[in-house]
Design a protein around this motif. Structure first.
Motif, PDB file in Angstrom:
ATOM      1  N   ASN A   1       0.864  -1.180   0.000  1.00 40.35           N
ATOM      2  CA  ASN A   1       0.000   0.000   0.000  1.00 40.35           C
ATOM      3  C   ASN A   1       0.905   1.236   0.000  1.00 40.35           C
ATOM      4  O   ASN A   1       1.130   1.876   1.024  1.00 40.35           O
ATOM      5  CB  ASN A   1      -0.911  -0.034   1.225  1.00 40.35           C
ATOM      6  CG  ASN A   1      -1.928   1.084   1.236  1.00 40.35           C
ATOM      7  OD1 ASN A   1      -1.995   1.879   0.294  1.00 40.35           O
ATOM      8  ND2 ASN A   1      -2.706   1.158   2.300  1.00 40.35           N
ATOM      9  N   VAL A   2       1.427   1.541  -1.174  1.00 38.28           N
ATOM     10  CA  VAL A   2       2.452   2.581  -1.313  1.00 38.28           C
ATOM     11  C   VAL A   2       1.937   3.933  -0.793  1.00 38.28           C
ATOM     12  O   VAL A   2       0.810   4.334  -1.072  1.00 38.28           O
ATOM     13  CB  VAL A   2       2.888   2.695  -2.789  1.00 38.28           C
ATOM     14  CG1 VAL A   2       3.872   3.834  -2.983  1.00 38.28           C
ATOM     15  CG2 VAL A   2       3.493   1.376  -3.251  1.00 38.28           C
TER      16      VAL A   2
ATOM     17  N   LEU B   1      -6.721   2.380  -1.203  1.00 36.56           N
ATOM     18  CA  LEU B   1      -5.421   2.027  -1.799  1.00 36.56           C
ATOM     19  C   LEU B   1      -4.910   3.140  -2.698  1.00 36.56           C
ATOM     20  O   LEU B   1      -3.725   3.443  -2.734  1.00 36.56           O
ATOM     21  CB  LEU B   1      -5.593   0.783  -2.678  1.00 36.56           C
ATOM     22  CG  LEU B   1      -5.154  -0.567  -2.202  1.00 36.56           C
ATOM     23  CD1 LEU B   1      -5.229  -1.547  -3.369  1.00 36.56           C
ATOM     24  CD2 LEU B   1      -3.739  -0.519  -1.644  1.00 36.56           C
TER      25      LEU B   1
ATOM     26  N   THR C   1      -3.767   6.970  -1.228  1.00 36.91           N
ATOM     27  CA  THR C   1      -2.433   7.245  -0.690  1.00 36.91           C
ATOM     28  C   THR C   1      -1.432   6.917  -1.779  1.00 36.91           C
ATOM     29  O   THR C   1      -1.615   5.977  -2.553  1.00 36.91           O
ATOM     30  CB  THR C   1      -2.158   6.360   0.539  1.00 36.91           C
ATOM     31  OG1 THR C   1      -2.460   5.009   0.216  1.00 36.91           O
ATOM     32  CG2 THR C   1      -2.986   6.793   1.735  1.00 36.91           C
ATOM     33  N   ARG C   2      -0.379   7.700  -1.837  1.00 36.00           N
ATOM     34  CA  ARG C   2       0.606   7.499  -2.902  1.00 36.00           C
ATOM     35  C   ARG C   2       1.975   7.974  -2.428  1.00 36.00           C
ATOM     36  O   ARG C   2       2.071   8.703  -1.437  1.00 36.00           O
ATOM     37  CB  ARG C   2       0.195   8.287  -4.147  1.00 36.00           C
ATOM     38  CG  ARG C   2       0.223   9.799  -3.923  1.00 36.00           C
ATOM     39  CD  ARG C   2      -0.378  10.546  -5.091  1.00 36.00           C
ATOM     40  NE  ARG C   2      -0.186  11.993  -4.972  1.00 36.00           N
ATOM     41  CZ  ARG C   2      -0.947  12.801  -4.247  1.00 36.00           C
ATOM     42  NH1 ARG C   2      -1.960  12.311  -3.542  1.00 36.00           N
ATOM     43  NH2 ARG C   2      -0.694  14.096  -4.195  1.00 36.00           N
TER      44      ARG C   2
ATOM     45  N   SER D   1       0.571   4.485  -6.382  1.00 38.70           N
ATOM     46  CA  SER D   1      -0.300   4.268  -5.225  1.00 38.70           C
ATOM     47  C   SER D   1      -0.179   2.861  -4.649  1.00 38.70           C
ATOM     48  O   SER D   1      -0.490   2.637  -3.486  1.00 38.70           O
ATOM     49  CB  SER D   1      -1.762   4.490  -5.613  1.00 38.70           C
ATOM     50  OG  SER D   1      -1.902   5.685  -6.318  1.00 38.70           O
TER      51      SER D   1
HETATM   52 CA    CA Z   1      -1.636   3.483  -1.566  1.00 39.79          CA
END
Ligand code: CA
Ligand code: GCB
Length: 857
Positions: A695-696, A744, A747-748, A850
Motif C-alpha cells: 500500500n504505497v 489504496l 495514498t501514494r 499508489s
Molecule cells: Ca496506496
C-alpha cells in the motif's frame, strides 16, 4: 313461527352489529394507510407500487448528485361508509421536504418541512371511494436544511395515518401535535404536580357542554387522582381547558436509571351518558435538571454527567424508510452502550425514538436542521420558525427531552468577515437566532435552548451566544490541529465564558474496517486512530466537571451522498457500522460508561487477520471496565495487566494460522471471559509464489473486501527486504472512481523515487496501481479545506523503468482526462540482479505510484 324466529335472530344480529359499530365509532379511530401506494417522478410514465415508509433517494447510495425534486404518490382509499357526524384527517409523520395533499383532485392541504408531522383535515373532500395524492419535493430551497453533511432523503418516509373523530374532539389543527400538553409545574423529591392543558373543538352545528376528565395513574398502574371539568362549546368553537393536579407525594422520580412514568389519561366525556368521545394518554416523568457553567449538569438535584451519542436515522439498503422497530432497536443499542443522553441530530426524528427515550431512560436534545449558513431566501426564516414550533409541540410531552436546538455550525460556510457579504449574512443569522430563541421560550420555558458551534470564537463575538447551553463540535486531531488542542480549546472557552454551560456536542474520527495500523494518524481512516482519538477525548470530558457532557459523532456510519474519503457516500465516524454491528471502539465507551455490568472485549473483531514477520509481536488491545485483565493465546497466558483508561495492550507472538485469544478478568467474585479467533499470516514469500502487495504511501495495512488480499504498509528500503528510496508520502480525500479498493489509491508516494524489492532472480509480474489526484474533487465544507494543499498545477508526466527496462515513456496517468480514476498495469519483467527496482523519472510534475503488487512467474 319458524320464519319469525329467523327474522328475530337476524334482527338481533343486526342490532348487535349496529351497537358495536356505534360504540366503536363514537371514539377516535386511527389506522395506518401505509400500504397500497403508487409512486412516480414527474418524468416517469409508469407508476410503481410502493409501501410507506418510502424514499425515492436510494440513488444517494450510488452518486453524489442524488435526485432532488418532486415525487408523486397516490393511493385509492375506500371507506365502508362516510359518517356525516364524524371528522376525517390524514396525519403524515414526515414527508421530505414539502408536501401537497389532494383528495379526489381537490387541494386539501400542504406542509413545509421534512422532519415534522402534519395533519390535513379531509372531512370536506372524503367520500367512500377516494384518490389520495401527495406530491413531495425535496428540492425546495426555502425549506431548511439547504446545506449539510447528510442526504436530504425525499419521500414519505414515516407513517401515514387515517384518523377519524367524532364532531367533538381534542384540537386537531395544532401543528401536528396531539392538542393535549402535559408538564410538571412543581417537582422535587417530596412533591410533584402535573399540569394538563389542551383545547377541545366542537365541529358540530350546535352548542354542546362536555366534560374533560383527567386521571393520573402511578407507574405501577394505580389510579391516583381523577378530575372532571365542564367545557361549554358553541358551534364551531375551539376552547382551552387546563388544570393542575393535586400534590403527588414523594413521586417516583424519572431518570435514565429509573425511568418511572406516570400516566395521564385525558378524556372528553358526554356528561349525560358518560360516553367517551375522545381520549389521549400521555406519560409523565417527574424530573428536574439544571445546567451550570462551572458545575455542569445536574439531574434531580445531583451532579450528572451527560453521556451520549448523536444519532442519524438512515440504514442501508432502505435509506430513511425505516420501520418503528428499527428506530426502537437503535435506542436499545444506545442505552446498552451506557449512554444516558442522546442528541437527536440534526432534525426531529420519529415518535418511536422519543417514546423509547422516555421508556428506557435517555435524556434528549432534539433540534431542527438549520446548518452551515442562513440563506437569504424568502420564506426561509418563517419555515424555520414553523418547524421549531412544530417540533416542540409534537414532542413536548416527552420527559426525556431537556433541550431544544435550532442551529448547527451556522457560521461554517459564511463569507469571510472582511468581505462585503459578511455584514448582511451576520445580521440575518443573528436576527434568525434571536427570533427562534424567543419562539422557543414562548413554546416551552421548561427546557433549555442549545446551539452547536464549530471551532471558531466568532459565535461569542457576534451575539450568537444567546442560547442557554452551548454545544461545541470539536474535531482537533482530526480535521485540524492536534489531539491536545481539544483540551486547550475547552479550557480556553471555559476561562473566557465561565458562565456559559457547555456540552461537547460533536467529536469523532472516521474509520474503515479495511484499514489498520500500529502508527495511527489523523485522516488515515484506520480503526486504530479512531480508538486513539476517543481514548484521548473521553477522559478529559469525564474529568472536567464544567463540561456538562458529550455526544459522540456519530452513533453509526451514515450516508452522505456528497461525501468522499475512504468510503465514498459514507461518513464513517460511527461507533457502529451502518448495519448496527458495533465497531471495537464501541466497547471503549461501554467500558467507560457501564459500571453495572462487567465489560471485557478483545478489541480485534475488526482486525481478525494479521500479517507480519514471524516471531514479531502483535498488539492486542482489550477494552474493559475491570481493574485487571489477562490475555491467553491458545491457552497460554500472555500475562496480567492493570487496565488504564479502560484498556490494556498486550504484545504477543502469534503462531502462523488460527489462534484462540481468551481474555479473562474478575467482576465482583465472578469470572468474566471473552474469546475470539484470530488469523496470523507470515509476510509473503516471493520464492513460494506469494503475492507481495504494498500500500504505497500509506502507514496502513489495507485488506481488500473483494480478494481478501492484504496490502502492507509502506516503508523505507533495507537490504534483504523491500521499500522505497526517497520520495514523499501523500494522500487525498477525493473519491477515486472505477475501483472498490478506494483507500489504496488515495495514498501514494510522490517524487523521483525508486522502489526496491529484494527477490530471487527470475520472471515476475509487476503491477502498478495509480490514480491521478492532482485535480482534487470539490469537497463538503465539513472537511475544512482538507484537500486544498493537494492542488498541483498542470499534468504529470514520467517514465517508468523496471529492472532496467523502460516500460512507460512520457506517460501521464491522467491521459484522456482520467483524473481521480483508478487503474492498474501489469508488466512482465525479468529480474537478474536479486532485486526488482522500479524507478520513476520525472518529465513534468511529480511522478507517483499508489500501490505495487509483485508475483513470481
Ligand atoms: Ca496506496
Ligand atoms: C460536523 C457537523 C456534522 C458532520 C460532522 C463531520 O461538525 O455538524 O453534520 O457530519 O461535523 O463528520 O464532519
Amino acid at each position: 313461527m319458524l320464519q319469525l324466529g329467523i327474522k328475530h335472530e337476524k334482527w338481533m344480529l343486526l342490532m348487535t352489529a349496529l351497537w358495536v359499530a356505534v360504540s366503536l365509532s363514537a371514539q377516535r379511530e386511527m389506522k395506518t394507510i401505509n400500504d397500497g401506494w403508487e409512486f412516480r417522478k414527474p418524468a416517469d410514465t409508469e407508476w410503481t407500487s410502493v409501501n410507506i415508509p418510502h424514499t425515492f433517494n436510494l440513488d444517494a447510495y450510488r452518486q453524489p448528485n442524488y435526485y432532488q425534486g418532486k415525487g408523486l404518490y397516490r393511493r385509492v382509499l375506500t371507506l365502508p361508509k362516510v359518517d356525516p357526524h364524524r371528522r376525517y384527517y390524514l396525519k403524515i409523520d414526515a414527508a421530505s421536504k414539502a408536501a401537497e395533499v389532494t383528495v379526489n383532485g381537490k387541494s386539501a392541504g400542504s406542509h413545509a418541512g421534512g422532519y415534522t408531522a402534519f395533519v390535513v383535515d379531509v372531512t370536506d373532500y372524503i367520500q367512500k371511494e377516494n384518490i389520495i395524492e401527495i406530491t413531495v419535493d425535496n428540492g425546495r430551497k426555502d425549506i431548511t436544511p439547504i446545506s449539510a453533511d447528510f442526504t436530504f432523503w425525499g419521500g414519505i418516509y414515516r407513517d401515514v395515518w387515517l384518523v377519524s373523530t367524532p364532531e367533538q374532539h381534542f384540537r386537531m389543527d395544532n401543528m401536528g401535535s396531539d392538542g393535549v400538553f402535559v408538564s410538571t409545574p412543581e417537582v422535587n423529591g417530596q412533591r410533584g404536580k402535573i399540569q394538563v392543558k389542551g383545547e377541545v373543538t366542537n365541529d358540530a352545528e350546535t352548542a354542546v357542554t362536555l366534560e374533560v376528565q383527567n386521571q393520573i395513574y402511578s407507574p405501577q398502574g394505580d389510579l391516583l387522582q381523577t378530575r372532571k371539568q365542564k367545557v361549554k362549546l358553541k358551534a364551531g368553537e375551539t376552547r382551552e381547558f387546563g388544570y393542575v393536579s393535586d400534590v403527588i407525594a414523594n413521586p417516583d422520580l424519572w431518570s435514565p436509571e429509573t425511568p418511572s412514568l406516570y400516566k395521564v389519561k385525558t378524556q372528553l366525556l358526554n356528561p349525560k351518558t358518560n360516553e367517551v368521545i375522545d381520549e389521549k394518554t400521555n406519560k409523565v416523568g417527574f424530573r428536574w435538571f439544571a445546567f451550570d457553567g462551572n458545575k455542569g449538569f445536574s439531574l434531580n438535584g445531583k451532579p450528572y454527567k451527560l453521556r451520549g451519542v448523536n444519532r442519524h436515522q438512515d440504514q442501508a439498503p432502505v435509506g430513511v424508510a425505516l420501520d418503528d422497530e428499527a428506530h426502537r432497536r437503535d435506542i436499545r443499542l444506545i442505552k446498552e452502550l451506557g449512554c444516558n443522553f442522546i442528541r437527536i441530530s440534526h432534525y426531529p426524528q420519529d415518535d418511536a425514538i422519543v417514546e423509547m427515550c422516555d421508556e428506557l431512560g435517555l435524556l434528549a436534545w432534539e433540534e431542527i436542521p438549520i446548518i452551515n449558513i442562513v440563506p437569504d431566501t424568502p420564506g426561509y426564516a418563517d419555515n424555520c420558525e414553523l418547524n421549531l414550533r412544530e417540533m416542540i409541540r409534537q414532542h413536548y410531552n416527552h420527559p426525556s427531552i431537556i433541550a431544544w436546538g435550532y442551529m448547527n455550525e451556522i457560521l461554517l460556510t459564511v463569507p469571510p468577515v472582511d468581505s462585503p457579504e459578511w455584514q448582511p449574512c451576520k445580521e440575518r443569522t443573528v436576527a434568525l437566532a434571536q427570533r427562534l430563541e424567543a419562539a422557543l421560550k414562548e413554546e416551552d420555558s421548561s427546557r433549555v435552548s442549545v446551539m452547536a458551534f464549530n471551532m471558531t470564537n466568532l459565535y461569542n463575538e457576534i451575539g450568537l451566544d444567546l442560547e442557554d447551553v452551548v454545544g461545541w463540535n470539536l474535531y482537533q486531531g482530526w480535521y485540524v490541529d492536534k489531539l491536545e488542542d481539544f483540551n486547550k480549546w475547552c479550557e480556553d472557552q471555559h476561562r473566557r465564558y465561565p458562565h456559559h454551560p457547555m456540552i461537547i456536542s460533536e467529536w469523532g474520527a472516521g474509520s474503515d474496517r479495511r484499514l489498520h495500523t500500529t502508527e495511527g494518524r489523523a485522516f488515515d481512516f484506520s480503526m486504530e486512530y479512531q480508538q486513539t482519538y476517543v481514548e484521548h477525548y473521553l477522559p478529559f470530558i469525564e474529568e472536567k466537571e464544567w463540561i456538562s457532557g458529550c455526544t459522540y459523532w456519530n452513533f453509526i456510519d451514515f450516508n452522505v451522498a456528497a461525501r468522499q474519503e475512504s468510503m465514498p457516500r459514507v461518513n464513517n465516524k460511527g461507533l457502529f457500522y451502518n448495519d448496527r454491528t458495533p465497531k471495537d471502539v464501541a466497547y471503549y465507551f461501554k467500558s467507560m460508561w457501564r459500571k453495572d455490568i462487567p465489560v471485557l472485549r478483545i478489541a480485534s473483531r475488526d482486525w481478525k487477520v494479521r500479517v507480519g514477520k514471524e516471531g514479531v509481536t502483535q498488539q492486542i488491545k482489550l477494552y474493559s471496565n475491570l481493574p485487571e485483565v489477562e490475555l491467553f493465546v491458545n491457552g497460554e497466558s500472555a500475562g496480567k495487566q492493570a487496565t488504564d483508561n479502560c484498556h490494556a495492550v498486550f504484545n504477543v507472538v502469534l503462531p502462523v494460522g488460527t489462534s484462540v485469544l481468551t481474555a479473562q478478568g474478575v467482576y465482583g467474585n465472578k469470572p468474566v471471559e471473552d474469546v475470539m479467533t484470530i488469523d496470523f499470516r507470515p509476510l509473503p514469500d516471493l520464492s513460494e509464489g506469494d503475492e507481495l502487495a504494498i500500500n504505497v504511501g500509506s502507514n496502513c495495512f489495507f485488506t481488500s473486501a473483494l480478494s481478501n488480499l492484504t496490502w502492507l504498509p509502506d516503508r523505507p528500503y533495507v537490504p534483504g527486504s523491500w521499500g522505497y528510496v526517497s520520495g514523499e508520502a501523500r494522500s487525498t480525500t477525493s473519491e477515486i472512481v472505477n475501483t472498490v479498493d478506494v483507500p489504496l489509491y488515495q495514498t501514494r508516494r510522490e517524487g523521483e523515487f525508486t522502489y526496491k524489492i529484494d527477490a530471487p532472480d527470475g520472471n515476475y509480474e509487476v503491477e502498478l496501481l495509480m490514480a491521478d489526484v492532482t485535480r482534487p474533487a470539490a469537497q463538503l465544507a465539513n472537511l475544512l479545506g482538507k484537500n486544498k494543499s493537494e492542488e498541483t498545477a498542470g499534468e504529470t508526466r514520467f517514465n517508468i523503468v523496471i529492472c532496467g527496462r523502460q516500460v512507460e515513456t512520457n506517460f501521464s496517468p491522467a491521459d484522456g482526462g482520467r483524473y481521480r480514476t483508478a487503474f492498474k498495469r501489469r508488466y512482465i519483467v525479468c529480474n537478474e540482479e536479486g532485486c526488482i527496482t522500479i524507478a520513476l523519472e520525472a518529465v513534468k510534475g511529480k511522478p507517483f505510484i499508489s500501490g505495487i503488487k509483485v508475483r513470481k512467474l
